[in-house]
Design an enzyme around this catalytic site. Sequence first.
Site, mmCIF file in Angstrom:
data_model
loop_
_atom_site.group_PDB
_atom_site.id
_atom_site.type_symbol
_atom_site.label_atom_id
_atom_site.label_comp_id
_atom_site.label_asym_id
_atom_site.label_seq_id
_atom_site.Cartn_x
_atom_site.Cartn_y
_atom_site.Cartn_z
ATOM 1 N N ASP A 125 0.756 -1.225 -0.160
ATOM 2 C CA ASP A 125 0.071 0.013 -0.060
ATOM 3 C C ASP A 125 0.832 1.359 -0.023
ATOM 4 O O ASP A 125 2.175 1.235 0.490
ATOM 5 C CB ASP A 125 -0.916 -0.126 1.123
ATOM 6 C CG ASP A 125 -2.055 1.065 1.032
ATOM 7 O OD1 ASP A 125 -2.416 1.355 -0.265
ATOM 8 O OD2 ASP A 125 -2.643 1.339 2.073
ATOM 9 N N HIS B 55 2.444 3.594 -8.865
ATOM 10 C CA HIS B 55 2.200 1.941 -9.278
ATOM 11 C C HIS B 55 3.167 1.445 -10.225
ATOM 12 O O HIS B 55 3.727 0.482 -9.915
ATOM 13 C CB HIS B 55 0.863 1.683 -10.081
ATOM 14 C CG HIS B 55 -0.274 2.221 -9.135
ATOM 15 N ND1 HIS B 55 -0.681 1.869 -7.893
ATOM 16 C CD2 HIS B 55 -1.377 2.967 -9.500
ATOM 17 C CE1 HIS B 55 -1.633 2.192 -7.552
ATOM 18 N NE2 HIS B 55 -2.575 2.768 -8.385
ATOM 19 N N LEU C 188 10.672 -20.730 -5.070
ATOM 20 C CA LEU C 188 9.729 -19.724 -4.326
ATOM 21 C C LEU C 188 8.576 -19.756 -5.101
ATOM 22 O O LEU C 188 8.504 -19.815 -6.356
ATOM 23 C CB LEU C 188 10.587 -18.260 -4.612
ATOM 24 C CG LEU C 188 9.510 -17.013 -4.041
ATOM 25 C CD1 LEU C 188 9.284 -17.100 -2.647
ATOM 26 C CD2 LEU C 188 9.977 -15.711 -4.563
HETATM 27 C C1 IPE Z 1 -5.386 -2.778 -0.154
HETATM 28 O O1 IPE Z 1 -5.095 -1.383 -0.327
HETATM 29 C C2 IPE Z 1 -5.542 -3.505 -1.340
HETATM 30 C C3 IPE Z 1 -4.028 -3.507 -1.884
HETATM 31 C C4 IPE Z 1 -2.914 -3.420 -1.662
HETATM 32 C C5 IPE Z 1 -4.119 -4.210 -3.149
HETATM 33 P P1 IPE Z 1 -6.141 -0.291 -0.335
HETATM 34 O O2 IPE Z 1 -5.432 1.068 -0.700
HETATM 35 O O3 IPE Z 1 -7.046 -0.865 -1.439
HETATM 36 O O4 IPE Z 1 -6.716 -0.315 0.973
HETATM 37 P P2 IPE Z 1 -7.843 0.483 1.720
HETATM 38 O O5 IPE Z 1 -8.920 0.881 0.885
HETATM 39 O O6 IPE Z 1 -7.046 1.809 1.999
HETATM 40 O O7 IPE Z 1 -7.962 -0.099 2.940
HETATM 41 C C1 IPE Z 2 -1.525 0.365 -3.515
HETATM 42 O O1 IPE Z 2 -1.264 1.590 -3.535
HETATM 43 C C2 IPE Z 2 -1.855 -0.561 -4.828
HETATM 44 C C3 IPE Z 2 -3.181 -0.808 -4.902
HETATM 45 C C4 IPE Z 2 -4.284 -0.883 -4.147
HETATM 46 C C5 IPE Z 2 -3.667 -1.317 -6.163
HETATM 47 P P1 IPE Z 2 -2.522 2.564 -3.424
HETATM 48 O O2 IPE Z 2 -3.088 2.881 -4.575
HETATM 49 O O3 IPE Z 2 -3.602 2.135 -2.410
HETATM 50 O O4 IPE Z 2 -1.916 4.012 -2.633
HETATM 51 P P2 IPE Z 2 -2.443 5.007 -1.749
HETATM 52 O O5 IPE Z 2 -3.048 3.938 -0.440
HETATM 53 O O6 IPE Z 2 -3.673 5.583 -2.417
HETATM 54 O O7 IPE Z 2 -1.380 5.792 -1.399
HETATM 55 MG MG MG Z 3 -4.262 2.290 -0.437
#
Ligand code: IPE
Ligand code: IPE
Ligand code: MG
Length: 248
Positions: free
Chosen positions: A21, A38, A132
Amino acid sequence: MPVPQSLDPSYIPRHVAIIMDGNGRWAKRQRKPRLFGHKVGVDSVQEIVEYAGEWGVEVLTLYAFSTENWKRPADEVGGLMGLLKNYLQQELTRMLKNNIRLTCIGNILKLPADVRETLQATMQETAGNDKLILNLALSYGGRAELIRGIQNIAEEVCSGKLSSADIDEKCIDSHLYTVGLPDPDLLIRTGGEARLSNFLLWQASYAEIYFTDIMWPDFREEAFRNAIAEYQSRERRFGKTSAQIKSG
Ligand code: IPE
Ligand code: IPE
Ligand code: MG
């Protein structure tokens, strides 16, 4: 790349699961579009996969896209799908060279057809590898996984293949996407939030959870090493007392 000195090579977590995240916030801080975060996040994936394999982790589950992430703007979803396909295409050679097997959990029928086909081809081509397991959680949700498992169990009970008395932990394990994999020992969440966001709800019941403020694009070798070092410093008691654990 041997196991670093700061880690005990005999106590590497078998299964590490990561909620990757923080990509969007990392990019925004630099006034860049979320997709840039990303993209750099994919570099972190490459690095962490490499170290996990070298250090002796057996299974690395990466939460790449949740059932809830479909609610994001279409251009972000499309960008993520494109990155996933590119990643799989680019990494195949390295996966074969490094003996990495690719698997996935989640409802992949929801993925765009070209992404799903690339995924299935990569899984097939790496199926014989055994150093792995790189397990990608794609269109994955812990609740959806449990619903699917419960529905399948119910059908087996109705058809007489299973009796309700047979429904135990092993039976449930075997009806989840993660069938055959050990439960995660260490669950890492980057990006500063302290929640599970629907990840491995059943399987993580005794995982050591490690939250870090480091955003995923910045999560590299040192951060990963620190997470494993913290894991190695904890006493896993599984309900027992410390004295019981120490006496073996
Ligand atoms: C969790 O991250 C899902 C992934 C890392 C794929 P999110 O950014 O979607 O989670 P929330 O919505 O903040 O809980
Ligand atoms: C995690 O990063 C990747 C996915 C959930 C696909 P986020 O896109 O949730 O990044 P933040 O949390 O908005 O910074
Ligand atoms: Mg996120």
